[in-house]
Design an enzyme around this catalytic site. Structure first.
Site, PDB file in Angstrom:
ATOM      1  N   ARG A 234       0.810  -1.006   0.436  1.00 60.61           N
ATOM      2  CA  ARG A 234      -0.243  -0.628  -0.374  1.00 60.61           C
ATOM      3  C   ARG A 234       1.049   1.432   0.207  1.00 60.61           C
ATOM      4  O   ARG A 234       1.422   1.397   0.648  1.00 60.61           O
ATOM      5  CB  ARG A 234      -1.307   0.230   0.812  1.00 60.61           C
ATOM      6  CG  ARG A 234      -1.695  -0.969   0.551  1.00 60.61           C
ATOM      7  CD  ARG A 234      -3.414  -0.226   0.938  1.00 60.61           C
ATOM      8  NE  ARG A 234      -4.253  -0.902   0.520  1.00 60.61           N
ATOM      9  CZ  ARG A 234      -4.670  -2.035  -1.238  1.00 60.61           C
ATOM     10  NH1 ARG A 234      -3.669  -2.772  -2.256  1.00 60.61           N
ATOM     11  NH2 ARG A 234      -5.521  -2.132  -1.352  1.00 60.61           N
ATOM     12  N   HIS A 282      -1.076   0.627  -9.941  1.00 62.31           N
ATOM     13  CA  HIS A 282      -1.670  -0.963  -9.329  1.00 62.31           C
ATOM     14  C   HIS A 282      -2.016  -1.540  -9.841  1.00 62.31           C
ATOM     15  O   HIS A 282      -3.592  -2.145  -9.864  1.00 62.31           O
ATOM     16  CB  HIS A 282      -2.665  -0.148  -8.666  1.00 62.31           C
ATOM     17  CG  HIS A 282      -2.828  -0.644  -7.231  1.00 62.31           C
ATOM     18  ND1 HIS A 282      -3.342   0.096  -6.429  1.00 62.31           N
ATOM     19  CD2 HIS A 282      -3.407  -1.692  -7.021  1.00 62.31           C
ATOM     20  CE1 HIS A 282      -4.209  -0.910  -5.419  1.00 62.31           C
ATOM     21  NE2 HIS A 282      -3.565  -1.992  -5.846  1.00 62.31           N
TER      22      HIS A 282
END
Ligand code: OXD
Length: 319
Positions: A234, A282
């Protein structure tokens, strides 16, 4: 807890038009309806009020208040911080993660980027573009070099196995030290001691109060110019200002970042153009119906039989 069979499933997803037919085909007995998270209000309120299951990524505001029978939320991704911290999702509703093949994909991502460096792919491409034959561009041998993988759950372990296949000396970094028959595990508090000789630090941990901001100036001051940081966990695990300072100071050689505190990464972010940063969108662990539907069907079966669901999220740990 005795679980009820699911009859209705809401698919609230930015790619709902892909997921809905795939889920419907996999489980024709379910009444499935879907919408983009921005358009969930287009769904019939009476139908929503009766719906027990939801498949989603980011949960839009106001939706759970319209779903009094909601009894299960299946996340489409590996990380669940956005759901665990969602103020409108009550604690009694089980959240399940998908397992799918995130570890498989992320292991490829990590090895792919590391091998791009080691094989000096970018230098070869530049030489080719200039019409230069340069036999001095010698590949780096990663064999025996130290790879640290922070977060050594199912995904981290698979990344560790792949790095070991490259000949690297892999250490799993964990918060709760434990014995492991396959890998050397060390505590996160040992990172400062391990970084000076590490070739890569892979972040495969979720965002929790323990991990947020972990990669900061204090930690990076122990780094070295050959160190590559690869973040598939993250964005908020890394302090971005400190990261840029470490790249400029040479205590970090390269940062490969797939996740960011703000996504999409804002166009004005200095990360886009920094010569020592690789930005990817991502995509290190794609969520595809083919990979995830078997896990989802298994949970539906467990609901129908009243058994505990698999990959249930522990809200107190945050993943
Ligand atoms: C995630 C994912 O959790 O992409 O980040 O699955």
């Amino acid at each position: 807890m005795k679980l009820m069979p699911m009859r209705k499933l809401a698919v609230i997803h930015h790619r709902w038009t892909q997921w809905l037919p795939a889920l419907q085909q996999a489980e024709p007995r379910l009444d499935i309806r879907g919408a983009h998270p921005r358009e969930w209000e287009s769904l019939d309120p009476a139908w929503l009020a009766e719906t027990e299951g939801m498949f989603c990524w980011k949960l839009p505001e106001g939706l759970t208040g319209r779903m009094p029978k909601l009894a299960w939320v299946q996340n489409s991704g590996a990380g669940v911080d956005h759901l665990v911290n969602h103020p409108e999702l009550s604690d009694h509703i089980p959240i399940t993660r998908a397992d799918g093949r995130f570890g498989f994909w992320m292991a490829r991502y990590v090895c792919g980027h590391l091998l791009t460096e080691a094989q000096r792919v970018n230098e070869c491409a530049k030489a080719q573009a200039a019409g230069l034959w340069n036999p001095k561009v010698i590949p780096e041998d990663l064999g025996g070099k130290s790879a640290l993988v922070l977060g050594f759950g199912r995904i981290g372990r698979q990344i560790g196995k792949a790095l070991r296949e490259l000949g690297m000396d892999v250490t799993g970094i964990v918060y709760t030290p434990r014995e492991d028959s396959e890998f050397n595990l060390r505590s996160s508090t040992d990172l400062g001691e391990l970084l000076p000789t590490a070739r890569c630090l892979v972040l495969a941990a979720p965002s929790t109060p323990l991990t947020r901001g972990l990669v900061n100036s204090a930690l990076l001051s122990h780094g070295n110019p050959a160190l590559t940081l690869i973040n598939v966990g993250r964005g908020d695990l890394v302090n971005q200002v400190d990261l840029l300072a470490a790249l400029d100071a040479g205590t970090l050689g390269h940062a490969v970042l797939d996740v960011f505190t703000e996504e999409p990464l804002p166009i004005e972010s200095p990360l886009w153009h920094h010569p020592k940063v690789t930005v990817t969108p991502h995509h290190s662990g794609p969520s595809t119906p083919k990979d995830l539907i078997p896990d989802i069907l298994e949970n539906l079966r467990r609901f129908a039989e009243g058994h505990p669901v698999q990959y249930a999220v522990d809200r107190t740990r945050g993943y």
